[in-house]
Design a protein around this motif. Structure first.
Motif, PDB file in Angstrom:
ATOM      1  N   LYS A 179      -0.121  25.950  -5.352  1.00 43.68           N
ATOM      2  CA  LYS A 179      -1.376  25.640  -4.661  1.00 43.68           C
ATOM      3  C   LYS A 179      -2.004  26.888  -4.054  1.00 43.68           C
ATOM      4  CE  LYS A 179      -0.383  20.855  -3.580  1.00 43.68           C
ATOM      5  NZ  LYS A 179      -0.109  19.872  -2.531  1.00 43.68           N
ATOM      6  N   VAL A 180      -1.175  27.720  -3.442  1.00 42.09           N
ATOM      7  CA  VAL A 180      -1.693  28.939  -2.817  1.00 42.09           C
ATOM      8  C   VAL A 180      -2.290  29.857  -3.879  1.00 42.09           C
ATOM      9  CG1 VAL A 180      -1.057  31.024  -1.547  1.00 42.09           C
ATOM     10  CG2 VAL A 180      -0.173  28.822  -0.823  1.00 42.09           C
ATOM     11  N   LYS A 181      -1.588  30.015  -5.000  1.00 40.20           N
ATOM     12  CA  LYS A 181      -2.104  30.890  -6.060  1.00 40.20           C
ATOM     13  C   LYS A 181      -3.387  30.343  -6.668  1.00 40.20           C
ATOM     14  CE  LYS A 181       2.008  33.337  -7.317  1.00 40.20           C
ATOM     15  NZ  LYS A 181       1.956  34.603  -7.945  1.00 40.20           N
ATOM     16  N   ARG A 182      -3.474  29.026  -6.844  1.00 38.57           N
ATOM     17  CA  ARG A 182      -4.680  28.424  -7.406  1.00 38.57           C
ATOM     18  C   ARG A 182      -5.872  28.586  -6.450  1.00 38.57           C
ATOM     19  NH1 ARG A 182      -3.748  22.945  -7.571  1.00 38.57           N
ATOM     20  NH2 ARG A 182      -1.961  23.420  -8.846  1.00 38.57           N
ATOM     21  N   THR A 197     -22.473  36.653   4.301  1.00 34.76           N
ATOM     22  CA  THR A 197     -21.502  36.777   3.214  1.00 34.76           C
ATOM     23  C   THR A 197     -20.379  37.741   3.564  1.00 34.76           C
ATOM     24  OG1 THR A 197     -23.248  36.317   1.620  1.00 34.76           O
ATOM     25  CG2 THR A 197     -21.259  37.326   0.769  1.00 34.76           C
ATOM     26  N   SER A 198     -20.718  38.907   4.105  1.00 36.70           N
ATOM     27  CA  SER A 198     -19.678  39.887   4.414  1.00 36.70           C
ATOM     28  C   SER A 198     -18.760  39.395   5.529  1.00 36.70           C
ATOM     29  CB  SER A 198     -20.301  41.233   4.770  1.00 36.70           C
ATOM     30  OG  SER A 198     -21.160  41.122   5.877  1.00 36.70           O
ATOM     31  N   CYS A 199     -19.326  38.739   6.520  1.00 37.30           N
ATOM     32  CA  CYS A 199     -18.499  38.206   7.609  1.00 37.30           C
ATOM     33  C   CYS A 199     -17.608  37.071   7.084  1.00 37.30           C
ATOM     34  CB  CYS A 199     -19.389  37.713   8.743  1.00 37.30           C
ATOM     35  SG  CYS A 199     -18.471  37.237  10.209  1.00 37.30           S
ATOM     36  N   SER A 200     -18.153  36.206   6.258  1.00 34.26           N
ATOM     37  CA  SER A 200     -17.355  35.120   5.681  1.00 34.26           C
ATOM     38  C   SER A 200     -16.255  35.668   4.788  1.00 34.26           C
ATOM     39  CB  SER A 200     -18.247  34.167   4.874  1.00 34.26           C
ATOM     40  OG  SER A 200     -19.210  33.574   5.696  1.00 34.26           O
ATOM     41  N   ALA A 201     -16.572  36.671   3.988  1.00 31.73           N
ATOM     42  CA  ALA A 201     -15.567  37.278   3.111  1.00 31.73           C
ATOM     43  C   ALA A 201     -14.454  37.906   3.939  1.00 31.73           C
ATOM     44  CB  ALA A 201     -16.217  38.319   2.209  1.00 31.73           C
ATOM     45  N   PHE A 202     -14.818  38.564   5.031  1.00 34.88           N
ATOM     46  CA  PHE A 202     -13.818  39.170   5.902  1.00 34.88           C
ATOM     47  C   PHE A 202     -12.882  38.112   6.475  1.00 34.88           C
ATOM     48  CE2 PHE A 202     -12.755  40.317  10.362  1.00 34.88           C
ATOM     49  CZ  PHE A 202     -11.823  41.306  10.081  1.00 34.88           C
ATOM     50  N   LEU A 203     -13.443  37.035   7.006  1.00 32.78           N
ATOM     51  CA  LEU A 203     -12.619  35.997   7.620  1.00 32.78           C
ATOM     52  C   LEU A 203     -11.771  35.257   6.596  1.00 32.78           C
ATOM     53  CD1 LEU A 203     -15.166  34.632  10.241  1.00 32.78           C
ATOM     54  CD2 LEU A 203     -13.191  36.109  10.644  1.00 32.78           C
ATOM     55  N   LEU A 204     -12.349  34.940   5.441  1.00 29.75           N
ATOM     56  CA  LEU A 204     -11.584  34.240   4.406  1.00 29.75           C
ATOM     57  C   LEU A 204     -10.459  35.108   3.840  1.00 29.75           C
ATOM     58  CD1 LEU A 204     -14.393  32.318   2.503  1.00 29.75           C
ATOM     59  CD2 LEU A 204     -12.519  31.328   3.819  1.00 29.75           C
ATOM     60  N   SER A 205     -10.731  36.399   3.662  1.00 26.95           N
ATOM     61  CA  SER A 205      -9.673  37.270   3.146  1.00 26.95           C
ATOM     62  C   SER A 205      -8.551  37.438   4.169  1.00 26.95           C
ATOM     63  CB  SER A 205     -10.242  38.620   2.723  1.00 26.95           C
ATOM     64  OG  SER A 205     -10.820  39.296   3.813  1.00 26.95           O
ATOM     65  N   LEU A 206      -8.885  37.462   5.446  1.00 26.64           N
ATOM     66  CA  LEU A 206      -7.843  37.492   6.483  1.00 26.64           C
ATOM     67  C   LEU A 206      -7.039  36.203   6.482  1.00 26.64           C
ATOM     68  CD1 LEU A 206      -9.282  39.155   9.702  1.00 26.64           C
ATOM     69  CD2 LEU A 206      -7.492  39.991   8.208  1.00 26.64           C
ATOM     70  N   LEU A 207      -7.715  35.080   6.309  1.00 26.18           N
ATOM     71  CA  LEU A 207      -7.027  33.794   6.272  1.00 26.18           C
ATOM     72  C   LEU A 207      -6.050  33.737   5.098  1.00 26.18           C
ATOM     73  CD1 LEU A 207      -6.704  30.872   7.323  1.00 26.18           C
ATOM     74  CD2 LEU A 207      -8.546  30.245   5.757  1.00 26.18           C
ATOM     75  N   ILE A 208      -6.495  34.164   3.924  1.00 27.87           N
ATOM     76  CA  ILE A 208      -5.621  34.151   2.745  1.00 27.87           C
ATOM     77  C   ILE A 208      -4.457  35.121   2.944  1.00 27.87           C
ATOM     78  CG2 ILE A 208      -5.532  34.690   0.280  1.00 27.87           C
ATOM     79  CD1 ILE A 208      -8.387  33.548   0.081  1.00 27.87           C
ATOM     80  N   LEU A 209      -4.718  36.264   3.538  1.00 25.97           N
ATOM     81  CA  LEU A 209      -3.644  37.214   3.826  1.00 25.97           C
ATOM     82  C   LEU A 209      -2.616  36.601   4.775  1.00 25.97           C
ATOM     83  CD1 LEU A 209      -2.525  40.115   3.516  1.00 25.97           C
ATOM     84  CD2 LEU A 209      -3.944  40.751   5.463  1.00 25.97           C
ATOM     85  N   CYS A 210      -3.087  35.890   5.782  1.00 23.13           N
ATOM     86  CA  CYS A 210      -2.174  35.225   6.725  1.00 23.13           C
ATOM     87  C   CYS A 210      -1.354  34.148   6.031  1.00 23.13           C
ATOM     88  CB  CYS A 210      -2.956  34.621   7.888  1.00 23.13           C
ATOM     89  SG  CYS A 210      -3.593  35.852   9.027  1.00 23.13           S
ATOM     90  N   VAL A 211      -1.949  33.419   5.104  1.00 19.22           N
ATOM     91  CA  VAL A 211      -1.196  32.397   4.371  1.00 19.22           C
ATOM     92  C   VAL A 211      -0.088  33.045   3.555  1.00 19.22           C
ATOM     93  CG1 VAL A 211      -1.343  30.714   2.494  1.00 19.22           C
ATOM     94  CG2 VAL A 211      -3.020  30.670   4.329  1.00 19.22           C
ATOM     95  N   VAL A 223       4.839  31.424   7.048  1.00 15.14           N
ATOM     96  CA  VAL A 223       5.531  30.275   6.470  1.00 15.14           C
ATOM     97  C   VAL A 223       4.565  29.268   5.853  1.00 15.14           C
ATOM     98  CG1 VAL A 223       7.545  30.497   7.965  1.00 15.14           C
ATOM     99  CG2 VAL A 223       5.611  29.102   8.696  1.00 15.14           C
ATOM    100  N   ALA A 224       3.281  29.466   6.050  1.00 14.42           N
ATOM    101  CA  ALA A 224       2.296  28.577   5.427  1.00 14.42           C
ATOM    102  C   ALA A 224       2.385  28.640   3.910  1.00 14.42           C
ATOM    103  CB  ALA A 224       0.885  28.942   5.885  1.00 14.42           C
ATOM    104  N   TYR A 225       2.829  29.771   3.385  1.00 16.84           N
ATOM    105  CA  TYR A 225       2.993  29.920   1.936  1.00 16.84           C
ATOM    106  C   TYR A 225       3.995  28.898   1.406  1.00 16.84           C
ATOM    107  CZ  TYR A 225       3.628  32.262  -2.563  1.00 16.84           C
ATOM    108  OH  TYR A 225       3.675  32.553  -3.899  1.00 16.84           O
ATOM    109  N   GLU A 226       5.127  28.760   2.078  1.00 18.66           N
ATOM    110  CA  GLU A 226       6.123  27.777   1.661  1.00 18.66           C
ATOM    111  C   GLU A 226       5.654  26.358   1.946  1.00 18.66           C
ATOM    112  OE1 GLU A 226       7.292  30.393   3.699  1.00 18.66           O
ATOM    113  OE2 GLU A 226       8.292  31.570   2.153  1.00 18.66           O
ATOM    114  N   THR A 227       4.905  26.174   3.032  1.00 17.41           N
ATOM    115  CA  THR A 227       4.423  24.854   3.392  1.00 17.41           C
ATOM    116  C   THR A 227       3.470  24.310   2.334  1.00 17.41           C
ATOM    117  OG1 THR A 227       4.614  25.407   5.733  1.00 17.41           O
ATOM    118  CG2 THR A 227       3.233  23.529   5.170  1.00 17.41           C
TER     119      THR A 227
END
Length: 180
Positions: free
Chosen positions: A96-99, A69-83, A87-91
């Motif tokens: 959608k990103v906020k939802r 769980t902690s490793c998955s949370a770390f990776l997912l939070s990094l992924l969301i931060l990168c989005v 430019v993935a935010y505009e893409t």
């Protein structure tokens, strides 16, 4: 059409996107969002590090669940931060990103909280397990706090856009007599 061209040139010149170094920006993370988005992977990483320091365990199921769980949370939070920062935010689009962020924060926070409770219940009370558990609770709190803030903010925005009937209907057509 005399020159054989099918289409004419447009009247507007082609505008280039403003150049960002490394394609990164913080413009979508204003106010409290940037510290929250940085704090989540940081606390998750600390939980992972202290969980990995654990030498031995009596009931290892809770430790393994917390590790996953902690490793998955770390990776997912990094992924969301990168989005949010690329430019993935505009893409993908703002809505959608906020939802996705809203429901991901809820899921990560609840599962991280559950994993922290399981680790606390099954730990052998070693110092590294206790510290990992504490950072797990802090990280789950950070994820759930962002969910609450985002959900509350979206509810606040929706009530501003679509105000409810206050019940004060004096002077409307329904208030007048039908047969005068």
């Amino acid at each position: 059409m005399e020159n054989g061209a099918v289409y004419n040139e447009t009247t507007e010149p082609h505008c280039k996107e403003p150049h960002r170094p490394c394609g990164c920006t913080r413009q979508h993370l204003k106010g409290w969002r940037l510290p929250a988005k940085v704090l989540q992977p940081f606390l998750s990483l600390l939980a992972v590090i202290f969980e990995e320091i654990v030498d031995d365990c009596i009931n290892c199921g809770g430790l393994y669940f917390f590790e996953f769980t902690s490793c998955s949370a770390f990776l997912l939070s990094l992924l969301i931060l990168c989005v949010y920062c690329t430019v993935a935010y505009e893409t993908f689009g703002k809505d959608k990103v906020k939802r996705v962020n809203l429901w991901a924060m809820l899921a990560i926070g609840v599962i991280f909280l559950l994993a922290s409770i399981v680790l606390a219940a099954t730990s052998s009370a070693s110092a590294s397990e206790t510290i990992a558990c504490v950072f797990g609770f802090f990280a789950s709190g950070a994820f759930l706090a962002e969910f609450v803030m985002e959900y509350w903010g979206s509810r606040k925005r929706s009530t501003k856009e679509h105000p409810q009937n206050s019940g004060n209907t004096q002077g409307t057509a329904e208030d007048s007599l039908l047969n005068k």
